[in-house]
Design a protein around this motif. Structure first.
Motif, short mmCIF file in Angstrom:
data_model
loop_
_atom_site.label_atom_id
_atom_site.label_comp_id
_atom_site.label_asym_id
_atom_site.label_seq_id
_atom_site.Cartn_x
_atom_site.Cartn_y
_atom_site.Cartn_z
N ASP A 1 0.84 -1.18 0.00
CA ASP A 1 0.00 0.00 0.00
C ASP A 1 0.88 1.24 0.00
O ASP A 1 1.67 1.45 0.91
CB ASP A 1 -0.91 -0.02 1.23
N THR B 1 0.23 4.40 0.45
CA THR B 1 -0.01 5.34 1.54
C THR B 1 0.68 4.87 2.81
O THR B 1 1.38 5.64 3.47
CB THR B 1 -1.53 5.48 1.80
N GLU C 1 4.56 5.14 2.57
CA GLU C 1 5.11 6.47 2.87
C GLU C 1 5.10 6.73 4.37
O GLU C 1 6.06 7.26 4.93
CB GLU C 1 4.30 7.54 2.15
N SER D 1 -5.79 5.62 3.64
CA SER D 1 -6.45 6.70 2.90
C SER D 1 -7.43 7.44 3.80
O SER D 1 -8.00 6.88 4.72
CB SER D 1 -7.17 6.14 1.67
#
Length: 320
Positions: A218, A220, A223, A249
Motif C-alpha cells: 500500500d 499510503t 510512505e 487513505s
C-alpha cells in the motif's frame, strides 16, 4: 513546500515556563476566565471525563493569536477506540500581544485564584477536595478515584500535598523534520534498508501496523512507515496548512468547517503511534487504546471566541 516540525520527549520538564509545549501534568490555561467546566471535557463516546494529554504552544503573527495554545484530551476507556469513534477532543485558546494577563516581555500581570481551583487530573473547574489533605481537588468522583493510587502516598493532613501526575510532565521538544523529499532511493528501497538496519527497533506499535499491510504493497502506508522509521521517536507531526502523514487513505471532505465561525478547517498536527508504545504505555489504565494516528484540524482564520475555548476537530484514524 511548508516545513514539517516533529515533537519529541526526553523525560525532562522545565518548571515555571509560561508558554511551553508539554506532555502530561495539567494544562497551562492562557485565559483564567475561560477555564472549561467538566461538562466540556466529556468523552463524546462514553461520557466519562477525559484526561489531559498534552498542549502545544503555537504562536502566530496574527494580532489575535500572538499567544496561541492547543490542548488535547483523550478518553482512557479502550472500548471507545473503534472504527467510527473519536474519543479525543482538542481546544484552542489565544491572546493578543497586549492583554490583561501577560506583558509584552511575557511576565504575568494578573494572578487569579480561579487558576488554583482546577482538577488535578484534567485542569477544568473543580470544587471537590480530598477529605484528608484538603489540597487535592477534582472535578468529580471519577477523576478522584483514578488519581487515588497516585495521590495516596502523598496525601497528608499535616504536610503540603504534592500533585503526582498520572502522566509524567515532560517538555515536548520541537525539531524540523530532516527527511529528504528528493531522496535518490525509492521508498521501497529505503524501507528495506531501514528494516535491515533495525531503525525502528522492537517498537510493538510499528510492527503491529506493519502486519496489517504486508510487504508494503500500500503506497499510503509505505510512505507513512518510511517517514516514521526515519524519526521513530516522534510523538507529533506539525504542519499547519500542510497535509497529514497517513497510514491509510483519508477523505478530507469529512472534516467539518470551524464550529465557531464557519471558516474552512485546515490540518495542523497529528498524534503518532509512538505515544501509545512510549509515554502512554507507562500508565496501565491506558492499555488497549489503539490508533494509527490522530489528525487535528483547526480554524484557518484563527477566529476568536470571547466566551469560551474554541473546540477544534479531531479524527482518530484506525488501522484494524
Amino acid at each position: 513546500m511548508s516545513v514539517v516540525d516533529l515533537g519529541f520527549i526526553d523525560g525532562n520538564f522545565t518548571e515555571n515556563e509560561l508558554f511551553n509545549s508539554k506532555l502530561g501534568g495539567r494544562p497551562s490555561w492562557l485565559i483564567p476566565a475561560l477555564i472549561p467546566s467538566s461538562g466540556k471535557l466529556e468523552c463524546p463516546v462514553c461520557r466519562d471525563q477525559l484526561f489531559f494529554l498534552l498542549q502545544i504552544y503555537t504562536p502566530e503573527d496574527s494580532c489575535s493569536a500572538y499567544h496561541r495554545m492547543l490542548f488535547v484530551y483523550i478518553c482512557i476507556n479502550y472500548e471507545c477506540y473503534k472504527q467510527g469513534s473519536h474519543p479525543v477532543r482538542v481546544y484552542r485558546s489565544q491572546l493578543q500581544k497586549e492583554n490583561a494577563y501577560f506583558s509584552a516581555d511575557n511576565q504575568i500581570l494578573l494572578t487569579n485564584e480561579m487558576m488554583k481551583n482546577t482538577c488535578w487530573v484534567c485542569g477544568c473547574k473543580a470544587s471537590n477536595r480530598c477529605a484528608k489533605c484538603k489540597s487535592a481537588i477534582y472535578c468529580g468522583i471519577f477523576h478522584q478515584r483514578v488519581h487515588w493510587k497516585f495521590h495516596r502516598t502523598n496525601c497528608s493532613s499535616n504536610l503540603e500535598t504534592v500533585n503526582v501526575h498520572i502522566l509524567q510532565e515532560q517538555d515536548i521538544l520541537i525539531e524540523e523534520d530532516t527527511f529528504a523529499e528528493d531522496q535518490s532511493e525509492s521508498d521501497n528501497e529505503l524501507v528495506e534498508k531501514l528494516k535491515a538496519e533495525n531503525k525502528f527497533g522492537d517498537d510493538p506499535e510499528f510492527h503491529e501496523l506493519e502486519d496489517v499491510v504486508p510487504n508494503a504493497i500500500d503506497d499510503t502506508f509505505d510512505e507513512f512507515r518510511t517517514k516514521v522509521e526515519h524519526n521513530p521517536e516522534q510523538i507529533i507531526r506539525y504542519e499547519r496548512g500542510g497535509r497529514p502523514l497517513l497510514p491509510a487513505s483519508f477523505d478530507e471532505s469529512c472534516v467539518p468547517h470551524c464550529i465557531n465561525c464557519g471558516a474552512q478547517s485546515q490540518f495542523e498536527f497529528q498524534l503518532m503511534p509512538r505515544l501509545l508504545s512510549g509515554p502512554l504505555s507507562d500508565y496501565s489504565g491506558l492499555n488497549g487504546i489503539d490508533w494509527g494516528t490522530v489528525l487535528i484540524y483547526t480554524c484557518s482564520k484563527l477566529c476568536e471566541n470571547s466566551s469560551e475555548l474554541c473546540e477544534e476537530y479531531a479524527f482518530v484514524q484506525y488501522i484494524t
